[in-house]
Scaffold this active site. Structure first.
Site, PDB file in Angstrom:
ATOM      1  N   TYR A 161      -4.822  16.863  35.278  1.00  0.00           N
ATOM      2  CA  TYR A 161      -5.871  17.895  35.242  1.00  0.00           C
ATOM      3  C   TYR A 161      -5.566  19.007  36.237  1.00  0.00           C
ATOM      4  CZ  TYR A 161     -10.197  20.223  36.642  1.00  0.00           C
ATOM      5  OH  TYR A 161     -11.122  21.178  36.996  1.00  0.00           O
ATOM      6  N   LYS A 165      -4.623  23.006  35.684  1.00  0.00           N
ATOM      7  CA  LYS A 165      -5.409  24.120  36.240  1.00  0.00           C
ATOM      8  C   LYS A 165      -4.514  24.988  37.140  1.00  0.00           C
ATOM      9  CE  LYS A 165      -9.284  24.892  35.929  1.00  0.00           C
ATOM     10  NZ  LYS A 165     -10.070  25.687  34.933  1.00  0.00           N
TER      11      LYS A 165
HETATM   12  P1  NAD Z   1     -17.223  20.853  31.088  1.00  0.00           P
HETATM   13  O1  NAD Z   1     -16.222  19.853  30.637  1.00  0.00           O
HETATM   14  O2  NAD Z   1     -18.636  20.441  31.293  1.00  0.00           O
HETATM   15  O3  NAD Z   1     -17.250  22.085  30.070  1.00  0.00           O
HETATM   16  C1  NAD Z   1     -16.081  22.623  29.497  1.00  0.00           C
HETATM   17  C2  NAD Z   1     -16.496  23.426  28.272  1.00  0.00           C
HETATM   18  O4  NAD Z   1     -15.307  23.997  27.692  1.00  0.00           O
HETATM   19  C3  NAD Z   1     -17.153  22.579  27.173  1.00  0.00           C
HETATM   20  O5  NAD Z   1     -18.311  23.230  26.704  1.00  0.00           O
HETATM   21  C4  NAD Z   1     -16.088  22.498  26.088  1.00  0.00           C
HETATM   22  O6  NAD Z   1     -16.641  22.386  24.782  1.00  0.00           O
HETATM   23  C5  NAD Z   1     -15.361  23.822  26.278  1.00  0.00           C
HETATM   24  N1  NAD Z   1     -13.983  23.779  25.772  1.00  0.00           N
HETATM   25  C6  NAD Z   1     -13.063  22.817  25.989  1.00  0.00           C
HETATM   26  N2  NAD Z   1     -11.937  23.116  25.314  1.00  0.00           N
HETATM   27  C7  NAD Z   1     -12.146  24.305  24.689  1.00  0.00           C
HETATM   28  C8  NAD Z   1     -11.354  25.139  23.859  1.00  0.00           C
HETATM   29  N3  NAD Z   1     -10.114  24.793  23.519  1.00  0.00           N
HETATM   30  N4  NAD Z   1     -11.885  26.286  23.396  1.00  0.00           N
HETATM   31  C9  NAD Z   1     -13.163  26.650  23.723  1.00  0.00           C
HETATM   32  N5  NAD Z   1     -13.965  25.878  24.487  1.00  0.00           N
HETATM   33  C10 NAD Z   1     -13.458  24.723  24.965  1.00  0.00           C
HETATM   34  O7  NAD Z   1     -16.598  21.490  32.409  1.00  0.00           O
HETATM   35  P2  NAD Z   1     -17.315  22.075  33.695  1.00  0.00           P
HETATM   36  O8  NAD Z   1     -17.464  20.993  34.672  1.00  0.00           O
HETATM   37  O9  NAD Z   1     -18.467  22.882  33.277  1.00  0.00           O
HETATM   38  O10 NAD Z   1     -16.155  23.028  34.240  1.00  0.00           O
HETATM   39  C11 NAD Z   1     -16.050  24.365  33.781  1.00  0.00           C
HETATM   40  C12 NAD Z   1     -14.863  25.014  34.460  1.00  0.00           C
HETATM   41  O11 NAD Z   1     -15.034  24.996  35.872  1.00  0.00           O
HETATM   42  C13 NAD Z   1     -13.528  24.330  34.185  1.00  0.00           C
HETATM   43  O12 NAD Z   1     -12.552  25.322  34.039  1.00  0.00           O
HETATM   44  C14 NAD Z   1     -13.290  23.490  35.424  1.00  0.00           C
HETATM   45  O13 NAD Z   1     -11.901  23.325  35.654  1.00  0.00           O
HETATM   46  C15 NAD Z   1     -13.918  24.363  36.486  1.00  0.00           C
HETATM   47  N6  NAD Z   1     -14.452  23.653  37.666  1.00  0.00           N
HETATM   48  C16 NAD Z   1     -15.305  22.600  37.522  1.00  0.00           C
HETATM   49  C17 NAD Z   1     -15.834  21.982  38.659  1.00  0.00           C
HETATM   50  C18 NAD Z   1     -16.806  20.826  38.554  1.00  0.00           C
HETATM   51  O14 NAD Z   1     -17.152  20.243  39.577  1.00  0.00           O
HETATM   52  N7  NAD Z   1     -17.284  20.460  37.383  1.00  0.00           N
HETATM   53  C19 NAD Z   1     -15.479  22.450  39.924  1.00  0.00           C
HETATM   54  C20 NAD Z   1     -14.596  23.517  40.030  1.00  0.00           C
HETATM   55  C21 NAD Z   1     -14.097  24.122  38.894  1.00  0.00           C
HETATM   56  O1  DAU Z   2     -13.209  19.320  42.986  1.00  0.00           O
HETATM   57  C1  DAU Z   2     -13.545  19.966  41.803  1.00  0.00           C
HETATM   58  C2  DAU Z   2     -13.420  19.006  40.634  1.00  0.00           C
HETATM   59  O2  DAU Z   2     -14.514  18.096  40.741  1.00  0.00           O
HETATM   60  C3  DAU Z   2     -13.428  19.694  39.297  1.00  0.00           C
HETATM   61  O3  DAU Z   2     -12.306  20.537  39.185  1.00  0.00           O
HETATM   62  C4  DAU Z   2     -13.422  18.671  38.158  1.00  0.00           C
HETATM   63  O4  DAU Z   2     -13.537  19.333  36.900  1.00  0.00           O
HETATM   64  C5  DAU Z   2     -14.613  17.739  38.342  1.00  0.00           C
HETATM   65  O5  DAU Z   2     -14.585  16.735  37.356  1.00  0.00           O
HETATM   66  C6  DAU Z   2     -14.595  17.116  39.738  1.00  0.00           C
HETATM   67  O6  DAU Z   2     -13.492  16.194  39.877  1.00  0.00           O
HETATM   68  P1  DAU Z   2     -13.648  14.774  40.600  1.00  0.00           P
HETATM   69  O7  DAU Z   2     -12.594  13.882  40.092  1.00  0.00           O
HETATM   70  O8  DAU Z   2     -13.767  14.936  42.066  1.00  0.00           O
HETATM   71  O9  DAU Z   2     -15.117  14.350  40.036  1.00  0.00           O
HETATM   72  P2  DAU Z   2     -15.674  12.944  39.490  1.00  0.00           P
HETATM   73  O10 DAU Z   2     -17.133  13.107  39.320  1.00  0.00           O
HETATM   74  O11 DAU Z   2     -14.878  12.432  38.345  1.00  0.00           O
HETATM   75  O12 DAU Z   2     -15.408  11.976  40.735  1.00  0.00           O
HETATM   76  C7  DAU Z   2     -15.967  12.232  42.010  1.00  0.00           C
HETATM   77  C8  DAU Z   2     -15.452  11.165  42.962  1.00  0.00           C
HETATM   78  O13 DAU Z   2     -16.028   9.910  42.590  1.00  0.00           O
HETATM   79  C9  DAU Z   2     -13.943  10.973  42.910  1.00  0.00           C
HETATM   80  O14 DAU Z   2     -13.460  10.664  44.202  1.00  0.00           O
HETATM   81  C10 DAU Z   2     -13.760   9.767  41.992  1.00  0.00           C
HETATM   82  C11 DAU Z   2     -15.018   8.952  42.247  1.00  0.00           C
HETATM   83  N1  DAU Z   2     -15.531   8.172  41.094  1.00  0.00           N
HETATM   84  C12 DAU Z   2     -15.726   8.840  39.917  1.00  0.00           C
HETATM   85  C13 DAU Z   2     -16.218   8.170  38.811  1.00  0.00           C
HETATM   86  C14 DAU Z   2     -16.418   8.887  37.485  1.00  0.00           C
HETATM   87  C15 DAU Z   2     -15.836   6.841  41.230  1.00  0.00           C
HETATM   88  O15 DAU Z   2     -15.672   6.260  42.314  1.00  0.00           O
HETATM   89  N2  DAU Z   2     -16.313   6.175  40.140  1.00  0.00           N
HETATM   90  C16 DAU Z   2     -16.507   6.780  38.924  1.00  0.00           C
HETATM   91  O16 DAU Z   2     -16.930   6.102  37.958  1.00  0.00           O
END
Ligand code: NAD
Ligand code: DAU
Length: 354
Positions: A161, A165
């Site tokens: 992942y 990115k």
């Molecule tokens: P998410 O998985 O909830 O949403 C992603 C969205 O993108 C979904 O609605 C999905 O349908 C759409 N998508 C996926 N593939 C696609 C494609 N080929 N064409 C068009 N749409 C498509 O993700 P999120 O957590 O909302 O993250 C959004 C963005 O922010 C991502 O780029 C992620 O890397 C970044 N980001 C997320 C976090 C976090 O903590 N969730 C933190 C920092 C950055």
């Molecule tokens: O830091 C930003 C990122 O945060 C984003 O870019 C990603 O899209 C987003 O998914 C998130 O990544 P993480 O891997 O940090 O998030 P997640 O919620 O999957 O996990 C948070 C922490 O918890 C990580 O250390 C793994 C741990 N974890 C996660 C899951 C799903 C567990 O211990 N058990 C679990 O079941």
């Protein structure tokens, strides 16, 4: 309309908050929400804004270059906030190809659509902006006591992942340096709040506590994440989209580091209290399981550049944000049940074809 803004991934977790903020705050902008509606995208997240006159939805795949060009032309797009991505680390470990395809080739397709369309207009890049939303995970992992990521920390991604990115970030910067595309990149820490797909730690665990299922903590639970309320991220994106410098990078974070195990205990206490369970009754659900492969030890973001230059700071204290978030998931159990069963996804897929 004063501006035509394309928000990709707008039906996802963060994207839906960004769409809502822009639709409500900028009634004189047309907001084009673009999403493929993968398992993570859900138009139910936008029910409250879907009737607004400045909102339109396009179901499309960012990897489809011809479709991207057509959308740029159809709506005279002059600004992009690009969030569409595959976003879950565990899925990337099982299926890295999908992550390279969507996150790298999809971003390239969108960049090339922006470049060719904007270069074909008389005003070219004037008044245009391509804002790429990235993650702190591109910087790799920090030691337990090893400072914070800044905008100049070298890239060192560890998961498929974060590698995908990182690659997309490089393409965005290359399009600025090579073609002059007016880009800006933000790298944010872990978000939490309403509408997050329940594969991520916080909504998964809230739901599991409610259903009295095990809470699988990876490894020792000592990994550290820096948590930010999703609406604060949306406000930071608004500031950077409008006022950030071209070709600049801004880190966005919560100044809010938590060890996973401490966060899980906070969740247990909060959910038990709000459900009226006896204190500590769900502690027994905590189950230590095998660690995630390549699990980054610690993330922590230094967002002082954003604060200094654009005046943004997180608005919410974590305990307050967690309380609000837990309440939202407990009050929206139908959303949770329909998201986990895939019922919403099927409904909207049928509505939008393909
Ligand atoms: P998410 O998985 O909830 O949403 C992603 C969205 O993108 C979904 O609605 C999905 O349908 C759409 N998508 C996926 N593939 C696609 C494609 N080929 N064409 C068009 N749409 C498509 O993700 P999120 O957590 O909302 O993250 C959004 C963005 O922010 C991502 O780029 C992620 O890397 C970044 N980001 C997320 C976090 C976090 O903590 N969730 C933190 C920092 C950055
Ligand atoms: O830091 C930003 C990122 O945060 C984003 O870019 C990603 O899209 C987003 O998914 C998130 O990544 P993480 O891997 O940090 O998030 P997640 O919620 O999957 O996990 C948070 C922490 O918890 C990580 O250390 C793994 C741990 N974890 C996660 C899951 C799903 C567990 O211990 N058990 C679990 O079941």
């Amino acid at each position: 309309m004063k501006r035509n803004i394309l928000i990709t991934g707008g039906a996802g977790f963060i994207g839906s908050h960004v769409v809502r903020l822009f639709v409500e705050k900028y009634p004189d902008y047309r907001i084009v929400c673009l999403d493929k509606l993968t398992y993570a995208g859900n138009l139910e997240n936008l029910r409250d804004v879907e009737q607004r006159p400045n909102y339109v939805f396009e179901r499309a795949d960012i990897c489809d270059f011809e479709a991207m060009k057509a959308i740029f032309r159809k709506y005279a797009v002059d600004g992009v906030i690009h969030l569409a991505a595959e976003s879950h680390v565990d899925r990337s470990i099982r299926d890295p190809f999908t992550f390279a395809h969507t996150n790298v080739l999809g971003t390239l397709s969108l960049l090339e659509a922006a470049r060719t369309e904007w270069e074909s207009r008389p005003e070219r890049y004037e008044g245009k902006r391509f804002h790429h939303v990235s993650t702190d995970e591109v910087y790799g992992a920090l030691e337990a006591d090893g400072g914070c990521f800044t905008e100049t920390t070298p890239y060192a991604p560890h998961s498929p992942y974060s590698a995908s990115k990182a690659s997309s970030d490089h393409f965005v910067r290359a399009f600025h340096d090579t073609y002059g595309l007016p880009t800006v990149v933000t790298n944010c820490s872990n978000n939490y709040g309403p509408y997050q797909f329940p594969e991520k730690l916080i909504p998964l665990f809230i739901n599991n506590i409610r259903q009295r299922r095990p809470l699988p903590v990876y490894g020792t639970g000592c990994n550290v994440r820096d948590w930010l309320y999703v609406e604060d991220h949306a406000l930071a994106l608004d500031a950077v989209f409008h006022r950030g410098g071209t070709a600049e990078t801004y880190n966005i974070g919560g100044f809010n580091e938590w060890r996973n195990i401490d966060l899980v205990r906070l969740l247990v206490r909060t959910v038990d209290r709000l459900l009226g369970n006896p204190e500590g009754c769900s502690e027994e659900l905590i189950t230590f399981v095998a660690d995630r492969a390549g699990h980054d030890l610690r993330y922590a973001i230094d967002s002082s550049k954003l604060e200094r230059e654009l005046g943004w700071r997180p608005s919410l204290q974590f305990e307050e944000g967690i309380e609000k978030t837990v309440r939202w998931y407990l009050d929206n159990q139908e959303w949770m049940d329909n998201v986990t069963s895939g019922e919403y996804r099927e409904y909207y897929r049928q509505m939008y074809g393909k």
